[in-house]
Design an enzyme around this catalytic site. Structure first.
Site, PDB file in Angstrom:
ATOM      1  N   TYR A  17      48.137 145.326 -48.313  1.00  0.00           N
ATOM      2  CA  TYR A  17      46.734 145.343 -47.899  1.00  0.00           C
ATOM      3  C   TYR A  17      45.877 144.592 -48.922  1.00  0.00           C
ATOM      4  O   TYR A  17      44.971 143.832 -48.550  1.00  0.00           O
ATOM      5  CB  TYR A  17      46.220 146.783 -47.781  1.00  0.00           C
ATOM      6  CG  TYR A  17      46.942 147.655 -46.786  1.00  0.00           C
ATOM      7  CD1 TYR A  17      47.593 147.109 -45.678  1.00  0.00           C
ATOM      8  CD2 TYR A  17      46.956 149.034 -46.935  1.00  0.00           C
ATOM      9  CE1 TYR A  17      48.246 147.915 -44.756  1.00  0.00           C
ATOM     10  CE2 TYR A  17      47.602 149.855 -46.023  1.00  0.00           C
ATOM     11  CZ  TYR A  17      48.246 149.290 -44.940  1.00  0.00           C
ATOM     12  OH  TYR A  17      48.891 150.100 -44.044  1.00  0.00           O
TER      13      TYR A  17
ATOM     14  N   LYS B  28      36.713 154.129 -35.924  1.00  0.00           N
ATOM     15  CA  LYS B  28      36.149 155.467 -36.041  1.00  0.00           C
ATOM     16  C   LYS B  28      37.272 156.468 -36.271  1.00  0.00           C
ATOM     17  O   LYS B  28      38.417 156.178 -35.933  1.00  0.00           O
ATOM     18  CB  LYS B  28      35.338 155.832 -34.802  1.00  0.00           C
ATOM     19  CG  LYS B  28      35.859 155.325 -33.458  1.00  0.00           C
ATOM     20  CD  LYS B  28      37.241 155.686 -33.028  1.00  0.00           C
ATOM     21  CE  LYS B  28      37.572 157.144 -32.938  1.00  0.00           C
ATOM     22  NZ  LYS B  28      39.003 157.385 -32.606  1.00  0.00           N
TER      23      LYS B  28
ATOM     24  N   ARG C 235      47.373 162.047 -36.520  1.00  0.00           N
ATOM     25  CA  ARG C 235      46.029 162.521 -36.174  1.00  0.00           C
ATOM     26  C   ARG C 235      45.883 164.031 -36.331  1.00  0.00           C
ATOM     27  O   ARG C 235      44.776 164.563 -36.203  1.00  0.00           O
ATOM     28  CB  ARG C 235      45.682 162.077 -34.753  1.00  0.00           C
ATOM     29  CG  ARG C 235      45.352 160.592 -34.675  1.00  0.00           C
ATOM     30  CD  ARG C 235      45.182 160.098 -33.274  1.00  0.00           C
ATOM     31  NE  ARG C 235      46.466 159.860 -32.626  1.00  0.00           N
ATOM     32  CZ  ARG C 235      46.587 159.310 -31.425  1.00  0.00           C
ATOM     33  NH1 ARG C 235      45.513 158.960 -30.746  1.00  0.00           N
ATOM     34  NH2 ARG C 235      47.778 159.118 -30.904  1.00  0.00           N
TER      35      ARG C 235
END
Length: 325
Positions: free
Chosen positions: A55, A94, A162
């Site tokens: 990254y 989001k 999640r």
């Protein structure tokens, strides 16, 4: 505008790759993942010309103008801050960060840089959302008495990221952020949390699989959000606003290019309107590109994200759950 992607997330093809093919002046130019092989596979499949080994390497690439951050929630703040520090514009999925303090840190870092930092609430850029907000703003319904929003869908894979607390998981974060943001959009001012109730995972009671929260609104109205990734509300993506002159009801405000319904009743007269056409993601990417070009098209800047995350923090506290780390 050349965009680099952090991670090979499942959402990226719909949210960015396909949209970039129809938005003028946008190229998805590079991708990086923790596993370089996975990034290379993603690049071949989707025609991305460059692969970076980390990254940090992607963010440091001087040929890139912007970075798309679809990483797990708990990594959003870290890599958005890194991109801003490197002088890159950012489109961040989001929820913007894990909590309001992190959102404020990003807001402060971006302030005065001239960089565009946009939270990817894609629905907000569709003509349906513009119509919904206009109905409230222009007073078509009279004084607002009640706002109700929901985002419920089934995700029974409890090992999914999640649902991981350390990655800022939970139904309120992943699903409910839509309902919270939409409630804010449709309210006559910032709501205040009055109560919240969570259904949590047995294996980790810090993580909510469903959340309901109640609010007071400026002017004396009330509100409620419902969010779920596993509950008896298997599928509900709706918004309803009740005012002294009528009601507005919307089914599927999140992806109105798919089947959706909009109905407005004012002074006893009811009418329905249709909204379809281009996907929400196309509208969002076009707005992002225009904002980078200097237009005032960023409807979800860091200041807006701070307000949303502050409300999410307040809901978790009212439900007796810890804030996301």
């Amino acid at each position: 505008m050349r965009i680099g992607v952090l991670g090979a997330a499942r959402i990226t093809p719909a949210a960015l790759i396909r949209s970039a093919r129809v938005v003028d002046g946008v190229e998805v130019a590079a991708v990086a993942a923790r596993d370089r092989g996975r990034a290379a596979t993603f690049a071949r499949r989707h025609g991305v010309p460059a692969v970076h080994g980390s990254y940090a390497d992607l963010i440091a690439d001087p040929t890139l103008d912007a970075v798309y951050v679809p990483l797990p929630n708990g990594l959003h703040a870290r890599w958005t801050l890194a991109a801003v520090a490197a002088g890159k514009h950012v489109l961040c999925e989001k929820p913007f960060t894990s909590n309001a303090a992190q959102a404020a840190e990003v807001r402060d870092a971006a302030a005065g840089t001239g960089l565009v930092v946009m939270e990817a609430f894609h629905y907000r850029y569709h003509p349906l959302a513009r119509r919904m907000a206009g109905v409230v703003r222009e007073g078509d319904l009279g004084a607002i008495e009640r706002v109700e929003t929901s985002m419920c869908f089934p995700l029974p894979r409890f090992g999914d990221i999640r649902y991981q607390y350390d990655l800022a998981g939970g139904a309120l974060m992943d699903a409910g952020c839509y309902a919270v943001h939409c409630l804010r959009m449709l309210s006559p001012g910032e709501p205040t949390v009055t109560a919240a109730r969570a259904a949590t995972l047995r294996r980790d009671p810090r993580v909510d699989r469903a959340m309901t929260a109640d609010f007071t609104l400026p002017g004396g109205g009330t509100g409620r959000i419902r969010a779920s990734m596993w509950s008896s509300d298997l599928l509900s993506i709706s918004a309803k606003v009740t005012g002294t002159r009528g009601t507005m009801s919307v089914f599927n405000y999140a992806t109105p290019q798919l089947p959706s319904r909009f109905a407005l009743t004012v002074d006893g007269r009811r009418r329905k309107e249709r909204f379809n056409g281009e996907p929400t993601y196309v509208h969002q990417l076009r707005a992002f590109a225009r904002a980078v070009g200097g237009d005032h098209t960023n409807l979800t800047p860091p200041a807006d994200s701070v307000a949303t995350m502050s409300l999410i923090d307040a809901i978790y506290s009212a439900a007796g759950l810890p804030l996301r780390p």
